[in-house]
Scaffold this motif. Structure first.
Motif, PDB file in Angstrom:
ATOM      1  N   VAL A 164       0.852  -1.188   0.000  1.00  0.00           N
ATOM      2  CA  VAL A 164       0.000   0.000   0.000  1.00  0.00           C
ATOM      3  C   VAL A 164       0.886   1.236   0.000  1.00  0.00           C
ATOM      4  CG1 VAL A 164      -1.761   1.290   1.249  1.00  0.00           C
ATOM      5  CG2 VAL A 164      -1.802  -1.214   1.274  1.00  0.00           C
ATOM      6  N   ILE A 165       0.831   2.008  -1.072  1.00  0.00           N
ATOM      7  CA  ILE A 165       1.578   3.260  -1.143  1.00  0.00           C
ATOM      8  C   ILE A 165       0.915   4.274  -0.209  1.00  0.00           C
ATOM      9  CG2 ILE A 165       2.258   5.190  -2.626  1.00  0.00           C
ATOM     10  CD1 ILE A 165       2.249   3.235  -4.988  1.00  0.00           C
ATOM     11  N   THR A 166       1.710   4.847   0.695  1.00  0.00           N
ATOM     12  CA  THR A 166       1.181   5.861   1.609  1.00  0.00           C
ATOM     13  C   THR A 166       1.749   7.247   1.336  1.00  0.00           C
ATOM     14  OG1 THR A 166       2.883   5.343   3.259  1.00  0.00           O
ATOM     15  CG2 THR A 166       0.764   4.162   3.423  1.00  0.00           C
ATOM     16  N   GLY A 167       2.845   7.321   0.605  1.00  0.00           N
ATOM     17  CA  GLY A 167       3.434   8.608   0.280  1.00  0.00           C
ATOM     18  C   GLY A 167       4.450   8.459  -0.824  1.00  0.00           C
ATOM     19  N   ALA A 168       4.754   9.579  -1.507  1.00  0.00           N
ATOM     20  CA  ALA A 168       5.686   9.545  -2.620  1.00  0.00           C
ATOM     21  C   ALA A 168       6.553  10.791  -2.623  1.00  0.00           C
ATOM     22  CB  ALA A 168       4.926   9.449  -3.944  1.00  0.00           C
ATOM     23  N   THR A 169       7.819  10.601  -2.955  1.00  0.00           N
ATOM     24  CA  THR A 169       8.723  11.715  -3.210  1.00  0.00           C
ATOM     25  C   THR A 169       8.791  11.898  -4.715  1.00  0.00           C
ATOM     26  OG1 THR A 169      10.008  11.196  -1.230  1.00  0.00           O
ATOM     27  CG2 THR A 169      11.030  12.647  -2.846  1.00  0.00           C
ATOM     28  N   LEU A 170       8.313  13.043  -5.189  1.00  0.00           N
ATOM     29  CA  LEU A 170       8.129  13.287  -6.614  1.00  0.00           C
ATOM     30  C   LEU A 170       9.214  14.208  -7.159  1.00  0.00           C
ATOM     31  CD1 LEU A 170       4.314  14.109  -6.417  1.00  0.00           C
ATOM     32  CD2 LEU A 170       5.328  11.871  -6.903  1.00  0.00           C
ATOM     33  N   ARG A 171       9.713  13.871  -8.315  1.00  0.00           N
ATOM     34  CA  ARG A 171      10.645  14.757  -9.015  1.00  0.00           C
ATOM     35  C   ARG A 171       9.886  15.978  -9.538  1.00  0.00           C
ATOM     36  NH1 ARG A 171      13.321  15.434 -14.194  1.00  0.00           N
ATOM     37  NH2 ARG A 171      11.853  14.050 -15.264  1.00  0.00           N
ATOM     38  N   LEU A 172      10.520  17.138  -9.489  1.00  0.00           N
ATOM     39  CA  LEU A 172       9.920  18.368  -9.997  1.00  0.00           C
ATOM     40  C   LEU A 172      10.820  18.996 -11.056  1.00  0.00           C
ATOM     41  CD1 LEU A 172       8.706  20.042  -6.669  1.00  0.00           C
ATOM     42  CD2 LEU A 172       7.368  18.613  -8.243  1.00  0.00           C
ATOM     43  N   VAL A 173      10.195  19.739 -11.954  1.00  0.00           N
ATOM     44  CA  VAL A 173      10.917  20.476 -12.991  1.00  0.00           C
ATOM     45  C   VAL A 173      10.341  21.891 -13.049  1.00  0.00           C
ATOM     46  CG1 VAL A 173      11.423  18.403 -14.348  1.00  0.00           C
ATOM     47  CG2 VAL A 173       9.322  19.701 -14.801  1.00  0.00           C
ATOM     48  N   PRO A 174      11.055  22.831 -13.670  1.00  0.00           N
ATOM     49  CA  PRO A 174      10.504  24.190 -13.798  1.00  0.00           C
ATOM     50  C   PRO A 174       9.188  24.192 -14.568  1.00  0.00           C
ATOM     51  CG  PRO A 174      12.857  24.189 -14.240  1.00  0.00           C
ATOM     52  CD  PRO A 174      12.447  22.748 -14.145  1.00  0.00           C
ATOM     53  N   ALA A 175       8.243  24.996 -14.095  1.00  0.00           N
ATOM     54  CA  ALA A 175       6.937  25.098 -14.748  1.00  0.00           C
ATOM     55  C   ALA A 175       6.908  26.343 -15.630  1.00  0.00           C
ATOM     56  CB  ALA A 175       5.830  25.188 -13.704  1.00  0.00           C
ATOM     57  N   PRO A 176       6.328  26.224 -16.822  1.00  0.00           N
ATOM     58  CA  PRO A 176       6.171  27.424 -17.644  1.00  0.00           C
ATOM     59  C   PRO A 176       5.053  28.293 -17.101  1.00  0.00           C
ATOM     60  CG  PRO A 176       5.054  25.593 -18.679  1.00  0.00           C
ATOM     61  CD  PRO A 176       5.739  25.030 -17.454  1.00  0.00           C
ATOM     62  N   GLU A 177       5.080  29.572 -17.446  1.00  0.00           N
ATOM     63  CA  GLU A 177       3.967  30.441 -17.060  1.00  0.00           C
ATOM     64  C   GLU A 177       2.802  30.300 -18.027  1.00  0.00           C
ATOM     65  OE1 GLU A 177       5.129  34.468 -16.482  1.00  0.00           O
ATOM     66  OE2 GLU A 177       6.573  33.992 -14.897  1.00  0.00           O
ATOM     67  N   ARG A 178       3.129  30.142 -19.319  1.00  0.00           N
ATOM     68  CA  ARG A 178       2.093  30.040 -20.338  1.00  0.00           C
ATOM     69  C   ARG A 178       2.461  28.955 -21.337  1.00  0.00           C
ATOM     70  NH1 ARG A 178      -1.385  34.072 -19.884  1.00  0.00           N
ATOM     71  NH2 ARG A 178      -2.314  33.722 -21.926  1.00  0.00           N
ATOM     72  N   VAL A 179       1.449  28.462 -22.047  1.00  0.00           N
ATOM     73  CA  VAL A 179       1.661  27.442 -23.064  1.00  0.00           C
ATOM     74  C   VAL A 179       0.901  27.832 -24.328  1.00  0.00           C
ATOM     75  CG1 VAL A 179       1.875  25.664 -21.284  1.00  0.00           C
ATOM     76  CG2 VAL A 179      -0.313  25.978 -22.456  1.00  0.00           C
ATOM     77  N   LEU A 180       1.360  27.296 -25.455  1.00  0.00           N
ATOM     78  CA  LEU A 180       0.682  27.490 -26.734  1.00  0.00           C
ATOM     79  C   LEU A 180       0.173  26.133 -27.205  1.00  0.00           C
ATOM     80  CD1 LEU A 180      -0.018  29.520 -29.025  1.00  0.00           C
ATOM     81  CD2 LEU A 180       2.091  28.741 -30.168  1.00  0.00           C
ATOM     82  N   CYS A 181      -1.149  25.998 -27.301  1.00  0.00           N
ATOM     83  CA  CYS A 181      -1.782  24.747 -27.723  1.00  0.00           C
ATOM     84  C   CYS A 181      -2.040  24.804 -29.225  1.00  0.00           C
ATOM     85  CB  CYS A 181      -3.094  24.527 -26.979  1.00  0.00           C
ATOM     86  SG  CYS A 181      -2.931  24.549 -25.179  1.00  0.00           S
ATOM     87  N   CYS A 182      -1.521  23.835 -29.958  1.00  0.00           N
ATOM     88  CA  CYS A 182      -1.610  23.810 -31.416  1.00  0.00           C
ATOM     89  C   CYS A 182      -2.376  22.578 -31.872  1.00  0.00           C
ATOM     90  CB  CYS A 182      -0.219  23.796 -32.041  1.00  0.00           C
ATOM     91  SG  CYS A 182       0.855  25.145 -31.469  1.00  0.00           S
ATOM     92  N   THR A 183      -3.388  22.778 -32.696  1.00  0.00           N
ATOM     93  CA  THR A 183      -4.182  21.684 -33.246  1.00  0.00           C
ATOM     94  C   THR A 183      -3.715  21.398 -34.665  1.00  0.00           C
ATOM     95  OG1 THR A 183      -6.092  22.331 -31.922  1.00  0.00           O
ATOM     96  CG2 THR A 183      -6.513  20.909 -33.820  1.00  0.00           C
ATOM     97  N   ILE A 184      -3.394  20.120 -34.927  1.00  0.00           N
ATOM     98  CA  ILE A 184      -2.853  19.712 -36.220  1.00  0.00           C
ATOM     99  C   ILE A 184      -3.752  18.625 -36.814  1.00  0.00           C
ATOM    100  CG2 ILE A 184      -0.826  18.807 -37.439  1.00  0.00           C
ATOM    101  CD1 ILE A 184       0.840  19.669 -34.992  1.00  0.00           C
ATOM    102  N   PRO A 185      -4.549  18.916 -37.827  1.00  0.00           N
ATOM    103  CA  PRO A 185      -5.358  17.876 -38.474  1.00  0.00           C
ATOM    104  C   PRO A 185      -4.448  16.815 -39.108  1.00  0.00           C
ATOM    105  CG  PRO A 185      -6.071  20.076 -39.118  1.00  0.00           C
ATOM    106  CD  PRO A 185      -4.762  20.246 -38.420  1.00  0.00           C
ATOM    107  N   CYS A 186      -4.873  15.566 -39.031  1.00  0.00           N
ATOM    108  CA  CYS A 186      -4.089  14.453 -39.582  1.00  0.00           C
ATOM    109  C   CYS A 186      -4.969  13.597 -40.492  1.00  0.00           C
ATOM    110  CB  CYS A 186      -3.519  13.596 -38.456  1.00  0.00           C
ATOM    111  SG  CYS A 186      -2.336  14.473 -37.383  1.00  0.00           S
TER     112      CYS A 186
END
Length: 364
Positions: A164-186
């Motif tokens: 039974v997992i009771t806790g986890a130590t998680l790796r972290l990385v820098p978070a961006p402030e904003r993102v650009l979402c791009c839709t690409i038809p295939c």
């Protein structure tokens, strides 16, 4: 008692809601002494009874709290990924991989594996765990790649069968402030996989949607930070704050709840496919499907990913996760019909060396 899938129902002999690791250990020892199974449960987001039991249901949502540091976070198993972000974003940090839906628990997704849009770069959520607190054999222990690696490998992706997992130590990385979402038809599944393989994006995914002319394929490429150019073939773009992108499912979930669709049975078929054979399996599955077999709010997802050392997932190399997330809406295919279609999907996957993803609804 049911899980999110709403297909399997089991009545536990008792439900234990521990508020500490010691109470978890006491509950496990008591159940072991009585010869009763113990199944940990977070938000119960499994779809075929994986978080249910006729023994002791161990509701871990009382184990909460997240502490964020410079490069890692300590999260209790019952904390949600929304809780994790609330603790890490003020420091400009984020877990490398997030689930699309933030209201599932840390312990639950690590025990399932945990796939997200960044999994083509960072692997699964289970790949990004530095250490785990686990109750095994009735005793609290800490495991990691260096300490008790056998246990560490068994509980990540192990669906609660080996501790039974009771806790986890998680790796972290820098978070961006904003993102650009791009839709690409295939054009088709092969084109989707080509885009996911070639595009230089931080987050990639793809969806298959029904239309009057058949199935329509659409890739999503998300670029972190400012000033980056959309990939070739982009038809639409949307700029969002990072937190809004992470929480993009919230409006959809609220609408599905209002429509009653969130409470319907969810016979989800999810398989890992070898990249070289994935397009053929996807196309043959779609050829045998109609929108009736998907349901009113069903979704089809295609995700090329990288899996590191998570032996319990049983998916080698760089597989493709093909997810047919069916909803048994009124007037559409029945639950037995959807489960039969999931079984056919698994047969196609196994014929080319694929495997099921453990949280899906596939009779085996």
């Amino acid at each position: 008692m049911r899980d999110f899938g709403g297909i399997v129902e089991r009545s536990p002999v008792r439900v234990v809601r521990p508020g500490s690791v010691r109470e978890v250990a006491d509950a496990v020892r008591e159940a072991d002494a009585q010869g009763v199974d113990v199944v940990p449960r977070g938000s119960g987001h499994s779809t075929f009874g994986q978080s249910l039991t006729a023994g002791v249901s161990l509701d871990l949502r009382g184990l909460t709290g997240v502490e964020a540091g410079a490069r890692q976070a300590a999260a209790a198993a019952g904390a949600s990924w929304r809780d994790v972000l609330a603790a890490t974003l003020p420091h400009g940090l984020t877990p490398p991989v997030l689930t699309d839906y933030l209201d599932v628990t840390v312990g639950g997704t690590i025990s399932a594996g945990g796939v997200g849009g960044t999994s083509h770069v960072h692997g699964t959520q289970a790949d990004n765990v530095l250490a785990l607190d686990v109750v095994a054999g009735g005793e609290p222990v800490t495991c990691s790649p260096a300490a008790r690696p056998d246990l560490f490998d068994a509980v990540r992706g192990g669906l609660g069968r080996h501790g039974v997992i009771t806790g986890a130590t998680l790796r972290l990385v820098p978070a961006p402030e904003r993102v650009l979402c791009c839709t690409i038809p295939c054009r088709d599944a092969e084109d989707v996989l080509r885009v996911q393989r070639e595009v230089r994006a931080d987050d990639v995914s793809a969806q298959v949607k029904p239309s009057e002319d058949g199935w329509v394929f659409e890739a999503k490429a998300v670029l972190y930070g400012d000033g980056r150019e959309p990939p070739p073939g982009t038809a639409e773009t949307e700029e969002l704050p990072y937190i809004d992108f992470c929480d993009r499912m919230r409006p959809d979930v609220e609408e599905l709840i209002a429509l009653g669709e969130w409470a319907r049975p969810h016979p989800w078929g999810m398989v890992f496919l070898p990249a070289s054979r994935a397009a053929a399996v996807i196309e043959s599955t779609l050829a045998a499907m109609t929108p009736d077999g998907l349901g009113l709010s069903g979704v089809i997802l295609i995700k090329a990913l990288r899996i590191g050392h998570v032996p319990m997932l049983n998916a080698l190399g760089d597989p493709v996760l093909f997810s047919v997330l069916r909803t048994a809406s009124p007037g559409h295919a029945s639950v037995p019909e959807m489960l039969a279609a999931n079984r056919a999907l698994l047969d196609r996957a196994r014929a080319v060396g694929g495997t099921p993803y453990g949280v899906g609804s596939i009779p085996v």
